[in-house]
Write a protein that holds these residues in place. Structure first.
Motif, short mmCIF file in Angstrom:
data_model
loop_
_atom_site.label_atom_id
_atom_site.label_comp_id
_atom_site.label_asym_id
_atom_site.label_seq_id
_atom_site.Cartn_x
_atom_site.Cartn_y
_atom_site.Cartn_z
N ALA A 116 0.74 -1.34 0.13
CA ALA A 116 -0.01 -0.05 0.11
C ALA A 116 0.92 1.15 -0.03
CB ALA A 116 -0.92 0.00 1.41
N ILE A 117 1.91 1.22 0.97
CA ILE A 117 2.84 2.50 0.92
C ILE A 117 3.53 2.66 -0.47
CG2 ILE A 117 4.89 3.47 2.07
CD1 ILE A 117 2.30 3.67 3.87
N VAL A 118 4.03 1.80 -0.95
CA VAL A 118 5.00 1.64 -2.24
C VAL A 118 3.84 2.33 -3.10
CG1 VAL A 118 6.09 0.39 -4.05
CG2 VAL A 118 6.60 0.13 -1.67
N SER A 119 2.77 1.68 -3.29
CA SER A 119 1.88 2.01 -4.47
C SER A 119 1.55 3.55 -4.36
CB SER A 119 0.43 0.99 -4.44
OG SER A 119 1.01 -0.06 -4.81
N TYR A 120 0.84 3.86 -3.07
CA TYR A 120 0.49 5.09 -2.85
C TYR A 120 1.73 6.22 -2.86
CZ TYR A 120 -2.54 8.67 -0.42
OH TYR A 120 -3.37 9.70 -0.39
N THR A 121 2.94 5.83 -2.31
CA THR A 121 3.83 6.87 -2.66
C THR A 121 4.42 7.15 -4.16
OG1 THR A 121 4.80 6.19 -0.52
CG2 THR A 121 6.20 7.33 -1.88
N SER A 122 4.36 5.93 -4.75
CA SER A 122 4.50 6.05 -6.03
C SER A 122 3.67 7.09 -6.79
CB SER A 122 4.48 4.55 -6.93
OG SER A 122 5.28 3.68 -6.53
N VAL A 123 2.36 7.12 -6.86
CA VAL A 123 1.29 7.74 -7.37
C VAL A 123 1.73 9.18 -6.95
CG1 VAL A 123 -1.07 8.60 -7.32
CG2 VAL A 123 -0.39 6.09 -7.73
N THR A 124 1.96 9.56 -5.69
CA THR A 124 1.97 10.87 -5.05
C THR A 124 3.23 11.30 -5.74
OG1 THR A 124 0.87 9.94 -3.05
CG2 THR A 124 2.39 12.10 -2.82
N VAL A 125 4.55 10.84 -5.58
CA VAL A 125 5.49 11.25 -6.11
C VAL A 125 5.24 11.80 -7.88
CG1 VAL A 125 7.79 10.59 -6.81
CG2 VAL A 125 7.25 10.05 -4.56
N ALA A 126 4.74 10.69 -8.43
CA ALA A 126 4.41 10.91 -9.93
C ALA A 126 3.51 12.29 -9.94
CB ALA A 126 3.75 9.62 -10.59
N THR A 127 2.71 12.48 -9.23
CA THR A 127 1.84 13.50 -9.42
C THR A 127 2.14 14.89 -8.75
OG1 THR A 127 0.40 13.06 -7.70
CG2 THR A 127 -0.11 12.08 -9.66
N GLN A 128 3.04 14.89 -7.61
CA GLN A 128 3.28 16.07 -6.99
C GLN A 128 4.83 15.85 -6.44
OE1 GLN A 128 0.96 16.68 -3.38
NE2 GLN A 128 -0.73 15.74 -4.27
#
Length: 111
Positions: free
Chosen positions: A14-26
């Motif tokens: 969950a953390i890897v998935s969420y962090t990946s999306v967050t880093v990609a967008t922000q």
């Protein structure tokens, strides 16, 4: 112990998935946002302060578990800055190293 390990893997994914999306967008701009929310003295800042103290507790526990050695302090810093990403991997590794002995997992060599 199996349920605990499944929980840790779930948290890690969950953390890897969420962090990946967050880093990609922000981007990697975490610290100004994190501490900026605290400076505003609102609920997001209160949550961040609570979370930050939990990260500090995690770091001190890891350092204590390794008897405040150099490697213990290093791992403790990784716990503070790595959060659940670090802690899930750390606990998974040590759950196998301790053979599932919860006492040994919690207190390290003191067991």
């Amino acid at each position: 112990m199996t349920v605990f390990k499944i929980f840790l893997v779930g948290c890690l994914l969950a953390i890897v998935s969420y962090t990946s999306v967050t880093v990609a967008t922000q981007g990697w701009n975490l610290l100004p946002v994190f501490f900026g929310d605290m400076a505003e003295m609102g609920w997001p800042g209160q949550f961040n302060l609570d979370f930050f103290t939990l990260l500090l507790l995690s770091g001190f526990w890891v350092a204590w578990r390794h008897q405040f050695s150099i490697s213990g302090w290093t791992l403790g810093l990784l716990a503070v800055f790595g959060g659940m990403l670090f802690l899930s991997i750390y606990l998974l590794v040590h759950s196998y190293k301790t053979g599932g002995d919860v006492r040994a997992l919690l207190v390290g060599q003191r067991a």
